[in-house]
Scaffold this motif. Structure first.
Motif, PDB file in Angstrom:
ATOM      1  N   ALA A  22       3.568   9.893   1.704  1.00 51.39           N
ATOM      2  CA  ALA A  22       2.436   9.447   0.887  1.00 51.39           C
ATOM      3  C   ALA A  22       1.810  10.619   0.129  1.00 51.39           C
ATOM      4  O   ALA A  22       1.426  10.480  -1.035  1.00 51.39           O
ATOM      5  CB  ALA A  22       1.389   8.764   1.763  1.00 51.39           C
ATOM      6  N   LYS A  23       1.730  11.769   0.774  1.00 50.34           N
ATOM      7  CA  LYS A  23       1.156  12.953   0.123  1.00 50.34           C
ATOM      8  C   LYS A  23       1.962  13.334  -1.125  1.00 50.34           C
ATOM      9  O   LYS A  23       1.398  13.697  -2.154  1.00 50.34           O
ATOM     10  CB  LYS A  23       1.120  14.125   1.118  1.00 50.34           C
ATOM     11  N   ALA A  65       5.707   4.497   0.879  1.00 45.76           N
ATOM     12  CA  ALA A  65       6.261   5.732   1.423  1.00 45.76           C
ATOM     13  C   ALA A  65       7.411   5.421   2.371  1.00 45.76           C
ATOM     14  O   ALA A  65       8.479   6.045   2.308  1.00 45.76           O
ATOM     15  CB  ALA A  65       5.166   6.529   2.132  1.00 45.76           C
ATOM     16  N   ASN A 105       0.837  -1.203   0.000  1.00 47.54           N
ATOM     17  CA  ASN A 105       0.000   0.000   0.000  1.00 47.54           C
ATOM     18  C   ASN A 105       0.872   1.253   0.000  1.00 47.54           C
ATOM     19  O   ASN A 105       2.098   1.185   0.100  1.00 47.54           O
ATOM     20  CB  ASN A 105      -0.987  -0.022   1.177  1.00 47.54           C
ATOM     21  N   ILE A 106       0.240   2.409  -0.088  1.00 51.78           N
ATOM     22  CA  ILE A 106       0.979   3.661  -0.201  1.00 51.78           C
ATOM     23  C   ILE A 106       1.821   3.946   1.050  1.00 51.78           C
ATOM     24  O   ILE A 106       2.922   4.486   0.953  1.00 51.78           O
ATOM     25  CB  ILE A 106       0.039   4.839  -0.538  1.00 51.78           C
ATOM     26  N   GLY A 107       1.329   3.566   2.204  1.00 59.98           N
ATOM     27  CA  GLY A 107       2.088   3.763   3.437  1.00 59.98           C
ATOM     28  C   GLY A 107       3.386   2.979   3.430  1.00 59.98           C
ATOM     29  O   GLY A 107       4.434   3.486   3.835  1.00 59.98           O
ATOM     30  N   ARG A 136       1.252  10.878  -3.944  1.00 54.34           N
ATOM     31  CA  ARG A 136      -0.011  11.230  -4.606  1.00 54.34           C
ATOM     32  C   ARG A 136       0.188  12.415  -5.549  1.00 54.34           C
ATOM     33  O   ARG A 136      -0.341  12.437  -6.660  1.00 54.34           O
ATOM     34  CB  ARG A 136      -1.087  11.542  -3.569  1.00 54.34           C
ATOM     35  N   TYR A 185       1.474  -0.747  -4.862  1.00 53.34           N
ATOM     36  CA  TYR A 185       2.780  -0.452  -5.430  1.00 53.34           C
ATOM     37  C   TYR A 185       3.647  -1.695  -5.484  1.00 53.34           C
ATOM     38  O   TYR A 185       3.638  -2.509  -4.569  1.00 53.34           O
ATOM     39  CB  TYR A 185       3.483   0.627  -4.601  1.00 53.34           C
TER      40      TYR A 185
END
Length: 128
Positions: free
Chosen positions: A14-15, A7, A2-4, A18, A39
């Protein structure tokens, strides 16, 4: 992942990931059945590449060019070197500018008595 997780592995918030997707710097991540970003290790490698380039002060625009050159196996290393040389020249100009700022401020600070008097060469300079 996942994005976390992406990151954390890449060192990019994460921001920011995006933002890179929204601006087209990187391709949008795949999605899970539930709609979450997913990802791959290759995506994380790309993000790590971008983090290193940004840490070296390359602009987002330059990062896009660098990433494009990195992905183009028929690239000319001369193109990469030219881009890096331009960046070095911008850094050198910024250093010169900062040194001039420091010199001016040091002169003003040395001229200021720094006591209870109201006159202050620093404020006088800023006002002109």
């Amino acid at each position: 992942m996942n994005i976390g997780e992406a990151a954390k592995k890449s060192g990019i918030p994460a921001k920011t990931i995006r933002y890179y997707e929204e601006t087209g710097l990187i391709a949008p991540a795949g999605r899970t059945a539930a709609g979450y970003r997913s990802y791959s290790e290759a995506d994380v490698h790309t993000l790590s590449f971008l983090k290193r380039a940004r840490d070296l002060g390359f602009s987002v625009k330059d990062c896009a060019v660098l990433l494009s050159l990195y992905q183009d196996k028929n690239r000319s290393s001369g193109d990469v070197k030219a881009l890096a040389r331009q960046h070095i020249d911008r850094i050198a100009a910024k250093i010169d500018e900062l040194e001039q700022m420091r010199s001016t401020l040091e002169t003003l600070v040395n001229r200021c008595h720094g006591d209870d008097r109201p006159d202050c060469p620093i404020l006088e300079d800023l006002a002109h």
